[in-house]
Design a protein around this motif. Structure first.
Motif, PDB file in Angstrom:
ATOM      1  N   GLN A  30     -56.938  65.593  -9.424  1.00 18.44           N
ATOM      2  CA  GLN A  30     -55.642  66.041  -8.928  1.00 18.44           C
ATOM      3  C   GLN A  30     -54.743  64.828  -8.747  1.00 18.44           C
ATOM      4  O   GLN A  30     -55.041  63.939  -7.948  1.00 18.44           O
ATOM      5  CB  GLN A  30     -55.803  66.757  -7.611  1.00 18.44           C
ATOM      6  CG  GLN A  30     -56.074  68.228  -7.758  1.00 18.44           C
ATOM      7  CD  GLN A  30     -56.105  68.892  -6.421  1.00 18.44           C
ATOM      8  OE1 GLN A  30     -56.828  68.452  -5.530  1.00 18.44           O
ATOM      9  NE2 GLN A  30     -55.349  69.939  -6.266  1.00 18.44           N
TER      10      GLN A  30
ATOM     11  N   SER B 259     -52.005  64.672  -7.348  1.00 16.15           N
ATOM     12  CA  SER B 259     -51.308  64.584  -6.069  1.00 16.15           C
ATOM     13  C   SER B 259     -52.133  63.895  -4.987  1.00 16.15           C
ATOM     14  O   SER B 259     -51.578  63.397  -4.031  1.00 16.15           O
ATOM     15  CB  SER B 259     -50.902  65.978  -5.606  1.00 16.15           C
ATOM     16  OG  SER B 259     -51.951  66.866  -5.774  1.00 16.15           O
ATOM     17  N   VAL B 260     -53.455  63.848  -5.129  1.00 15.95           N
ATOM     18  CA  VAL B 260     -54.215  63.165  -4.081  1.00 15.95           C
ATOM     19  C   VAL B 260     -53.778  61.716  -3.974  1.00 15.95           C
ATOM     20  O   VAL B 260     -53.828  61.117  -2.908  1.00 15.95           O
ATOM     21  CB  VAL B 260     -55.745  63.208  -4.327  1.00 15.95           C
ATOM     22  CG1 VAL B 260     -56.265  64.609  -4.259  1.00 15.95           C
ATOM     23  CG2 VAL B 260     -56.132  62.543  -5.617  1.00 15.95           C
TER      24      VAL B 260
ATOM     25  N   LEU C  88     -49.253  61.564  -3.420  1.00  8.80           N
ATOM     26  CA  LEU C  88     -48.622  62.029  -2.183  1.00  8.80           C
ATOM     27  C   LEU C  88     -48.191  60.876  -1.288  1.00  8.80           C
ATOM     28  O   LEU C  88     -47.043  60.803  -0.871  1.00  8.80           O
ATOM     29  CB  LEU C  88     -49.591  62.952  -1.449  1.00  8.80           C
ATOM     30  CG  LEU C  88     -48.918  63.670  -0.313  1.00  8.80           C
ATOM     31  CD1 LEU C  88     -48.391  64.994  -0.795  1.00  8.80           C
ATOM     32  CD2 LEU C  88     -49.865  63.878   0.818  1.00  8.80           C
ATOM     33  N   PRO C  89     -49.091  59.944  -0.981  1.00  8.51           N
ATOM     34  CA  PRO C  89     -48.668  58.818  -0.153  1.00  8.51           C
ATOM     35  C   PRO C  89     -47.548  58.000  -0.787  1.00  8.51           C
ATOM     36  O   PRO C  89     -46.705  57.482  -0.085  1.00  8.51           O
ATOM     37  CB  PRO C  89     -49.936  57.981  -0.003  1.00  8.51           C
ATOM     38  CG  PRO C  89     -51.057  58.867  -0.346  1.00  8.51           C
ATOM     39  CD  PRO C  89     -50.528  59.902  -1.263  1.00  8.51           C
TER      40      PRO C  89
ATOM     41  N   ASP D 126     -61.428  61.740  -8.960  1.00 12.27           N
ATOM     42  CA  ASP D 126     -60.338  61.390  -8.057  1.00 12.27           C
ATOM     43  C   ASP D 126     -60.499  59.992  -7.499  1.00 12.27           C
ATOM     44  O   ASP D 126     -59.571  59.212  -7.410  1.00 12.27           O
ATOM     45  CB  ASP D 126     -60.308  62.346  -6.853  1.00 12.27           C
ATOM     46  CG  ASP D 126     -60.036  63.762  -7.267  1.00 12.27           C
ATOM     47  OD1 ASP D 126     -59.785  63.961  -8.466  1.00 12.27           O
ATOM     48  OD2 ASP D 126     -60.082  64.640  -6.406  1.00 12.27           O
ATOM     49  N   GLY D 127     -61.719  59.692  -7.082  1.00 11.40           N
ATOM     50  CA  GLY D 127     -61.972  58.424  -6.414  1.00 11.40           C
ATOM     51  C   GLY D 127     -61.660  57.237  -7.294  1.00 11.40           C
ATOM     52  O   GLY D 127     -60.982  56.304  -6.894  1.00 11.40           O
TER      53      GLY D 127
ATOM     54  N   LEU E  19     -58.049  56.627  -7.500  1.00 11.88           N
ATOM     55  CA  LEU E  19     -57.449  55.957  -6.359  1.00 11.88           C
ATOM     56  C   LEU E  19     -57.767  54.474  -6.339  1.00 11.88           C
ATOM     57  O   LEU E  19     -56.930  53.657  -5.984  1.00 11.88           O
ATOM     58  CB  LEU E  19     -57.922  56.620  -5.069  1.00 11.88           C
ATOM     59  CG  LEU E  19     -56.750  57.172  -4.301  1.00 11.88           C
ATOM     60  CD1 LEU E  19     -56.216  58.383  -5.012  1.00 11.88           C
ATOM     61  CD2 LEU E  19     -57.139  57.522  -2.901  1.00 11.88           C
TER      62      LEU E  19
END
Lengths: 949, 258
Positions: free
Chosen positions: A398, A400-401, A404-405, A429-430, A433
């Motif tokens: 995703q 947006s994860v 978003l910030p 996801d991880g 990030l």
């Protein structure tokens, strides 16, 4: 335990007028407390074609000149080259220029002597009108004393210092623009500045080339105006891309965002706001306290009380001005960053502009703005970086994860492109990030560390990022983002509302005997009612009583008033609405009105167990639970208690009368006289038995139901047992209490609550603009009139119960039945209702109009359209019937047109893309003319200078 | 690419863990302590969510925790489902010096038990016990400059009548017994921790590791690998139904209890 907000539902697209205001960064006049100076005198707005010239150095630009009192604004034809917004009060003289014949030109002289020449290219009368409007507007400003205020205001702007003494900065200024502590300290600084003046600005001043930037900007500000009067020429944009000097940064933020106009229009507002709310606490202020020490803690200024207090004041003030938004985490970081460069007051107004105009809805309690832009961002990635999008889909990441910030703390988003190759290797996801974090950490590093050219090595990744964002993504314009926002707003609103609904249902202390779905329907009805009649604002408990230790009582709860309750009940109970079936030959529709009766008010207060004068969601669920699952005996008792005001187990004579009125109210639209007869028999019997049971018969004249009774006998009169006996003596009333009362509350999904998916196609827009409520009304009225003229207009009230239509002779009955038998009967009928409602849902989804679906089997009036197919379909059918639109079904048309549109759009986009890219390149190359060679050199160097980290 | 995924899965098990709880109870600090054994006095509030990983050895297995550290403020609540979807473990943190934070923790537990993965392992952690410990430990603690932090916390929680228990401290608002009782009732792991001193932090994660059905996760990750490679959802579907059969009765009871 929960608050329910309908704010999202009331979103309106900005009007054209508002868009103009937004475009010119002019404060919107509707914004409550902020615009207190604008009293009464409305001066017309006007725009006119004009050519703007300024001295020798700048080209002339054609565009539009606007009067938007109290501002004068200009924008060039391409909407981006030249633009200014100037308060009228800064203009000291307007002269009509004596030029060649046929040329209508004005010279505007600002208070600091800058001369702007505008040539009005419209027809003479238009130009005359414009001039007279300008004259009037200027006069008003003079009367308001705004002209005088300008001088004091500009003293707060650093640019004035910069421009006035050419002998450059004060001696105690450090290289980075902050001030050295001086022994005397008496030198008072009048201009506003941020914490940076005292605690230094971040970054290395040498690398940032502060001195050269100051020089460049000073010369621009001299010729092009400053602060209130800044004119934005292409060179201004260029200089911004090069970078802002630290001291000027705050003021340029203020000027370019337009928050300076707010500060100018509301002198002293900030201080007053703080003073008035001194010592006040709220949920927001508590949250603020938690985060004060957690906002840019590495910066020296936020390790001292100075910085912390300033931050506290700004955030508090904002939460007081906008209590609905209050405070959202991330605002602290934003405000802390701003405060390094700006004074508290400047920061306060910039925060207002950011939260309400630039980032609408980002920090609101539902954060709908952020979610919306997340969705837009995802769709843009899908459109412009399809390979990355496909990969993310495949590995179920995703976006947006991570994004978003970024959005909340205003990072830039071009990163995906640069990191395209690595992104394609990410599996989850991880990993995504982690990559992003590494990238952000490396922003200051060199982009080409192995390059032999020292200049290439000094280009940082950050600059590369900026370059990519300006060059490759300039096709993503504000317009695209706006249209994308429009496209997804419905979806986001829907999901937020669905989430709120789930939360509200979950937070209920008790569901009673309802299923979750049924409670959901109750919520929908409540929500629908709140959209029509918004409840009073949630009243927070007074601050003195506020103790956080209590836990439970902290959170305010949404409670609805009586008027909202009426709407709510009209959704649920058949007798709480007036359903008029209107037939006029063209269409058949149900006009629904909300009924008003003492009975409904009584119910409201009956359910208000906490005596709040208002009902919460929980109250409603519990209240409905108390009636919808009752069997015969329970229903009779419930009805009795409802009318027993003092709860002593006895009805007074008056209460018996109101109870009878309640019966009459519920039965008011029943066809035939069966129910009327039942009520009249009830009254006869009630008074007969009541009088017979009185300890001492005091009055004889109350026996006949038709004759008036003595008023005001407050003594206990009729107890539950007697009431029960009287009710059971009548078949109609018995069946009413046995099933009909419980069944008159219907939990069925109401189709009007669905937001139609916003269609972007032309037809979608067209349809949505036609199908507004008011237009529907007009259409209905129109067909009604037509129907009346051809004599086919007919209005029938839909009965609420509709079981008995004929008056039946009372039969002798056994007085009591076994309750268990009754119970099983009523349960069965309840499940029957839910089955019926599901068929309704199914039928409403088909596109054909189902007129004949009847809900309750014994319905007196045939051909009653059920409420589910109420909204658009009958209208549609009527339209078809009236042959206004000789076409095959609407839905198919719609889809097809949409597809066409999409293809067109794609093609158009491709063309457009190329064109825009060319334009951008041209823009980046051209427009060097405004600079002298030496300056050009500096500017060139600056392009490769260190960024602000 | 499926090769590399399954290869790593054989050696270490990936566990998705999410941290939830009221704002400023110390979620990020707990994670920071666990991941890098550090403590920052004034940590910036988490916006949206932060992501960290840490490996954890359990007997012969290595667990790789993928930790999603969420923002605590109420308005970020609506984003939480995005982070706890597919999570195998959750740590719900509250602040022992703030009674309301336990209430919030309870509501998180309720939400997780209803909405999240049905066999999620939930741990309840009462943080900041360094603030309520007897003077012995505070004198022994080396971090005197962080006394500022304590003052900070004290202002965040308004003065409240101290519980008249036997404990010497005045700041504590949530008795250990109360939280413990709640945790037992709701079927949660329970710890009291201090991110500042490190007390109890690692224990949370090792206990979670013991309780997690590792075989299920292994099967699930293999299923996922197969799915992403061939687009076949069957593997995951069957896994899902197994899990439901085993776990559902317990879980639904829990959900009803509170």
């Amino acid at each position: 335990m929960s608050t329910i907000s309908t704010a999202l539902r009331h979103f309106k697209e900005p009007t054209k007028d508002q868009l103009t205001h937004i475009y010119f960064s002019i404060p919107l006049s509707g914004s409550g407390a902020i615009n207190e100076t604008n009293n009464g005198q409305e001066i017309e707005k006007m725009d006119i074609s004009a050519v703007l010239s300024l001295g020798e150095a700048e080209d002339s630009y054609a565009g539009k000149l606007h009067i938007i009192p109290p501002y004068l604004a200009f924008s060039s034809v391409d909407k981006k080259s030249v633009k200014f917004t100037v308060p009228l009060s800064t203009i000291r003289r307007v002269e009509r220029l004596n030029a060649r014949a046929g040329v209508y030109a004005l010279s505007l002289l600002t208070w600091h002597g800058m001369k702007i020449i505008v040539q009005l290219t419209s027809l003479r009368p238009t130009a005359d009108l414009f001039c007279s409007l300008l004259r009037d507007a200027l006069k008003v400003e003079l009367q308001r004393g705004q002209m005088k205020q300008v001088k004091t205001f500009v003293k707060t702007c650093y640019s004035e210092v910069l421009v006035s003494d050419s002998s450059s900065a004060p001696e105690n200024e450090r290289e980075d623009g902050s001030l050295e502590e001086k022994e005397g300290g008496s030198q008072d600084i009048q201009y506003h500045g941020g914490l940076g003046l005292k605690f230094k600005f971040p970054g290395d001043p040498k690398k940032l080339r502060e001195a050269s930037k100051i020089k460049l900007w000073t010369s621009y500000l001299r010729t092009h105006g400053r602060n209130l009067t800044l004119l934005r020429y292409p060179q201004c944009t260029r200089l911004v891309q090069v970078g802002l000097p630290n001291r000027l940064r705050g003021e340029m933020w203020e000027t370019l965002s337009g928050s300076i106009y707010l500060r100018f229009a509301n002198p002293g507002y900030y201080d007053r706001l703080l003073e008035e709310n001194l010592g006040r606490t709220s949920t927001s202020t508590e949250d603020i306290e938690k985060d004060l020490h957690r906002s840019l803690p590495e910066y020296a200024g936020y390790q001292s009380p100075d910085g912390i207090n300033a931050l506290r004041r700004v955030l508090r003030a904002y939460s007081f001005m906008n209590p609905e938004l209050g405070y959202c985490q991330a605002m602290n970081i934003l405000a802390a960053a701003i405060l390094i460069y700006m004074s508290e007051e400047q920061a306060f107004w910039l925060l207002e502009v950011l939260c309400s105009r630039l980032l609408p809805g980002y920090y609101s309690p539902s954060m709908h703005g952020t979610l919306l832009d997340q969705r837009v961002f995802e769709s843009l990635v899908q459109r412009y970086l399809p390979i990355i999008h496909e990969h993310f889909q495949l590995v179920d990441v995703q976006l947006s994860v991570a994004s978003l910030p970024w959005f909340l703390s205003l990072y830039i988003n071009t990163i995906l492109k640069i990191n395209g190759e690595q992104l394609l290797q990410i599996q989850d996801d991880g990993g995504f990030l982690n990559l992003m974090r590494d990238y952000f950490a490396s922003l200051g590093d060199s982009a080409h560390p192995d390059s032999s050219d020292p200049r290439a090595r000094s280009i940082t990744i950050f600059q590369e990022l900026l370059l990519v964002s300006f060059r490759e993504f300039s096709i993503i314009t504000d317009d695209i983002i706006h249209s994308e926002r429009k496209r997804f707003r419905g979806e986001i609103t829907h999901s937020i509302e669905a989430f709120a609904k789930r939360g509200a249902v979950r937070n209920l202390r008790s569901l009673g005997r309802f299923t979750k779905e049924q409670v959901g329907v109750i919520y929908d009805a409540l929500y629908g009612a709140m959209c029509i009649v918004p409840p009073p604002p949630v009243a927070a408990p007074p601050p003195t009583l506020f103790t956080t230790g209590e836990g439970q009582e902290d959170k305010p709860e949404t409670r609805i008033g009586l008027r909202t309750f009426r709407h709510f009940l009209s959704e649920i109970a058949t007798w709480a609405r007036d359903d008029k079936i209107v037939m006029n030959g063209f269409q058949q529709r149900v006009d629904r009105e909300v009924a008003e009766h003492e009975f409904i008010d009584r119910l409201f207060y009956f359910w208000d167990v906490g005596c709040h004068g208002a009902l919460s969601f929980q109250d409603l669920v519990s209240g409905l639970d108390g009636v919808m699952f009752n069997d015969l005996m329970e229903n009779i008792e419930w009805f009795f208690n409802l009318h027993d005001k003092n709860k002593d187990g006895f009805l007074t004579k008056d209460e018996v009368l109101t109870l009878s009125e309640s019966f009459l109210f519920i039965f008011r639209y029943e066809i035939g006289d069966a129910y009327l007869g039942a009520v009249s028999r009830f009254m006869t019997n009630a008074f007969e038995y009541g009088d017979a049971l009185l300890p001492q018969p005091e009055s004889k004249d109350g026996e006949a139901p038709s004759s008036p009774l003595p008023i005001g006998t407050n003594q206990p009169y009729l107890n539950l047992a007697t009431f029960r006996m009287v009710v059971l003596a009548d078949e109609v009333l018995e069946s009413f209490f046995e099933t009909d009362l419980s069944e008159s509350f219907k939990l069925e999904h109401h189709p009007e609550l669905d937001i139609p998916p916003s269609q972007s196609g032309l037809l979608g827009d067209l349809w949505s603009s036609i199908a507004t409520d008011s237009n529907k009304k007009i259409f209905n009225m129109f067909t009604d009139e037509l129907g009346k003229t051809i004599g086919k207009h007919q209005v029938v009230h839909k009965p609420s119960i509709g079981r008995y239509t004929k008056l039946e002779e009372p039969k002798a009955r056994e007085s009591l039945l076994t309750p268990t038998l009754r119970k099983s009967l009523s349960k069965a009928s309840l499940s029957g209702t839910s089955a019926a409602s599901s068929t309704v849902a199914a039928s409403s989804s088909t596109s054909t109009l189902s007129v004949n679906t009847t809900l309750e089997p014994p319905k007196p009036v045939s051909q009653v359209p059920d409420s589910a197919s109420l909204s658009a379909l009958p209208l549609l059918k009527a339209v078809n019937a009236a042959a206004l639109m000789e076409r095959t079904p609407f839905a198919i048309d719609d889809v097809k047109d949409d597809e066409d549109e999409d293809e067109d759009e794609d093609e158009f986009d491709k063309d457009n893309d190329d064109r825009v890219l060319d334009e951008v390149d041209a823009f980046l190359e051209a427009h060097d003319s405004g600079l002298t060679d030496a300056d050009k050199q500096v500017a060139n160097d600056l392009l490769h200078a260190e960024p602000l980290k | 690419m499926s090769d590399s995924a399954s290869g790593s899965a054989d050696k270490s098990v990936q566990v998705k863990l999410v941290l939830l709880g009221e704002a400023a109870v110390g979620k990020s600090s707990v994670v920071l302590r666990f991941v890098s054994n550090e403590f920052q006095a004034n940590k910036e509030p988490t916006i949206g969510a932060a992501f960290l990983t840490q490996k954890c050895r359990l007997e012969d297995r290595i667990l790789r925790y993928e930790i999603w550290d969420t923002a605590g403020q109420e308005r970020f609540h609506s984003l939480a489902p995005m982070y706890y979807r597919n999570a195998q473990a959750a740590v719900v943190v509250y602040d022992v010096t703030k009674a309301s934070s336990l209430e919030k923790a309870k509501s998180w537990v309720k939400e997780l038990q209803r909405q999240a993965n049905p066999n999620i392992v939930i741990a309840l952690a009462g943080n900041k016990i360094d603030l309520v410990q007897p003077s012995a430990s505070s004198s022994s603690s080396t971090s005197s400059p962080e006394s500022e932090d304590e003052a900070d916390d004290a202002t965040a929680t308004p003065d409240e009548a101290p519980p008249t228990g036997t404990e010497p401290e005045s700041l504590r608002q949530v008795p250990r017994e109360e939280a413990q009782a709640y945790a037992t009732e709701a079927g949660l792991l329970f710890f009291e921790t201090s991110a500042k001193t490190g007390e109890g932090v690692v224990e949370i994660f090792t206990e979670i590791a013991k309780k997690i059905p590792i075989e299920h996760i292994l099967a699930a990750t293999r299923g996922n690998g197969a799915r992403s490679a061939s687009g076949n959802p069957r593997a995951e579907g069957s896994q899902q139904s197994n899990v439901n059969l085993n776990e559902d009765p317990n879980k639904s009871k829990d959900a009803c209890n509170c």
